[in-house]
Design an enzyme around this catalytic site. Structure first.
Site, PDB file in Angstrom:
ATOM      1  N   LYS A 174       0.838  -1.187   0.000  1.00  0.00           N
ATOM      2  CA  LYS A 174       0.000   0.000   0.000  1.00  0.00           C
ATOM      3  C   LYS A 174       0.876   1.241   0.000  1.00  0.00           C
ATOM      4  CE  LYS A 174      -4.008   1.602   2.548  1.00  0.00           C
ATOM      5  NZ  LYS A 174      -4.781   1.407   3.775  1.00  0.00           N
ATOM      6  N   ARG A 214     -17.910   3.993  11.362  1.00  0.00           N
ATOM      7  CA  ARG A 214     -18.436   5.323  11.057  1.00  0.00           C
ATOM      8  C   ARG A 214     -19.795   5.167  10.388  1.00  0.00           C
ATOM      9  NH1 ARG A 214     -12.841   6.686   8.334  1.00  0.00           N
ATOM     10  NH2 ARG A 214     -13.122   4.481   8.048  1.00  0.00           N
ATOM     11  N   SER A 235      -8.541   9.231   7.275  1.00  0.00           N
ATOM     12  CA  SER A 235      -7.176   9.626   6.908  1.00  0.00           C
ATOM     13  C   SER A 235      -7.158  10.118   5.458  1.00  0.00           C
ATOM     14  CB  SER A 235      -6.226   8.438   7.050  1.00  0.00           C
ATOM     15  OG  SER A 235      -6.190   7.996   8.373  1.00  0.00           O
TER      16      SER A 235
HETATM   17  P1  ADP Z   1      -7.675   0.777   7.602  1.00  0.00           P
HETATM   18  O1  ADP Z   1      -6.589   1.290   6.724  1.00  0.00           O
HETATM   19  O2  ADP Z   1      -7.480  -0.585   8.182  1.00  0.00           O
HETATM   20  O3  ADP Z   1      -9.078   1.033   7.113  1.00  0.00           O
HETATM   21  P2  ADP Z   1      -7.668   3.073   9.313  1.00  0.00           P
HETATM   22  O4  ADP Z   1      -6.365   3.455   9.883  1.00  0.00           O
HETATM   23  O5  ADP Z   1      -8.278   3.985   8.321  1.00  0.00           O
HETATM   24  O6  ADP Z   1      -7.559   1.595   8.895  1.00  0.00           O
HETATM   25  O7  ADP Z   1      -8.685   2.877  10.513  1.00  0.00           O
HETATM   26  C1  ADP Z   1      -8.482   1.956  11.549  1.00  0.00           C
HETATM   27  C2  ADP Z   1      -9.779   1.738  12.257  1.00  0.00           C
HETATM   28  O8  ADP Z   1     -10.252   2.973  12.755  1.00  0.00           O
HETATM   29  C3  ADP Z   1     -10.910   1.203  11.382  1.00  0.00           C
HETATM   30  O9  ADP Z   1     -11.701   0.351  12.164  1.00  0.00           O
HETATM   31  C4  ADP Z   1     -11.686   2.433  11.016  1.00  0.00           C
HETATM   32  O10 ADP Z   1     -13.040   2.146  10.746  1.00  0.00           O
HETATM   33  C5  ADP Z   1     -11.554   3.240  12.291  1.00  0.00           C
HETATM   34  N1  ADP Z   1     -11.701   4.665  12.056  1.00  0.00           N
HETATM   35  C6  ADP Z   1     -11.129   5.416  11.089  1.00  0.00           C
HETATM   36  N2  ADP Z   1     -11.506   6.708  11.182  1.00  0.00           N
HETATM   37  C7  ADP Z   1     -12.379   6.771  12.240  1.00  0.00           C
HETATM   38  C8  ADP Z   1     -13.156   7.814  12.829  1.00  0.00           C
HETATM   39  N3  ADP Z   1     -13.164   9.055  12.323  1.00  0.00           N
HETATM   40  N4  ADP Z   1     -13.910   7.510  13.900  1.00  0.00           N
HETATM   41  C9  ADP Z   1     -13.934   6.251  14.371  1.00  0.00           C
HETATM   42  N5  ADP Z   1     -13.255   5.211  13.860  1.00  0.00           N
HETATM   43  C10 ADP Z   1     -12.483   5.468  12.795  1.00  0.00           C
END
Ligand code: ADP
Length: 175
Positions: free
Chosen positions: A43, A92, A131
């Site tokens: 990635k 979310r 992100s």
């Molecule tokens: P991935 O790349 O595995 O999707 P992320 O780093 O984006 O992981 O997210 C890790 C975890 O945090 C996932 O379960 C995602 O749904 C959760 N997450 C991401 N952003 C938020 C947010 N704004 N509020 C709550 N949970 C979040």
């Protein structure tokens, strides 16, 4: 007891206020929370796994029962190594649901039904925060201060500038 330990895993590229909210709330539920930062070489991340780990560590220094580690390979293997059976994920909007369900079922089956996934709902203010949105705003020189912690604003802006200028490749990022 093992069940008092949980893993919260993700890419955290970069860590947002939404992720930290889930970490803090998890730390109140479980005796120990291990944050797993996925070092996924396939990635294209903006930040290396070590950079992401350091960014998270700075924010968690007052949460004594939360530890951060990087990992590659399967999450079930990482959890086995840490002797953890509970996986925390943040949920979310509805758009997360299908992917998260697939991951929860896959991890359960890969672990011989040993791993349980527990979902914490995103807080209202973080419901649409990701992100990717932060990176999109940063690359377009918008204001990210509402979404990430102050300590990280400059490093994200700087990385956006390098990427936009075509002066960034994986080697720049301590990978
Ligand atoms: P991935 O790349 O595995 O999707 P992320 O780093 O984006 O992981 O997210 C890790 C975890 O945090 C996932 O379960 C995602 O749904 C959760 N997450 C991401 N952003 C938020 C947010 N704004 N509020 C709550 N949970 C979040």
């Amino acid at each position: 007891m093992e069940d008092k330990k949980a893993v919260y895993a993700g890419s955290f590229d970069p860590i947002t206020k939404g992720h930290i909210d889930i970490m803090k709330r998890s730390a109140q539920i479980f005796e120990k929370v291990i944050v797993g930062v996925l070092d996924n070489k396939n990635k294209k991340n903006w930040f290396s796994a070590d950079e992401r780990l350091e960014m998270i560590k700075i924010l968690l220094k007052d949460l004594k029962n939360v530890e951060v580690q990087t990992f590659d390979g399967l999450l079930v293997t990482f959890m086995e190594k840490n002797n953890a059976k509970i996986l925390i994920r943040g949920l979310r909007a509805v758009s997360d649901y299908e992917y998260e369900l697939q991951m929860a079922l896959t991890n359960s089956s890969l672990s011989g039904n040993k791993i349980e996934t527990i979902f914490l709902t995103a807080s209202r203010e973080n419901l649409y925060l990701s992100s990717s949105i932060v990176k999109e705003i940063a690359i377009n020189e918008g204001d990210i201060k509402e979404f990430v912690y102050e300590n990280h604003i400059n490093i994200i802006k700087e990385r956006a500038r390098l990427i936009k200028g075509g002066n960034f490749n994986e080697k720049n990022s301590n990978c």
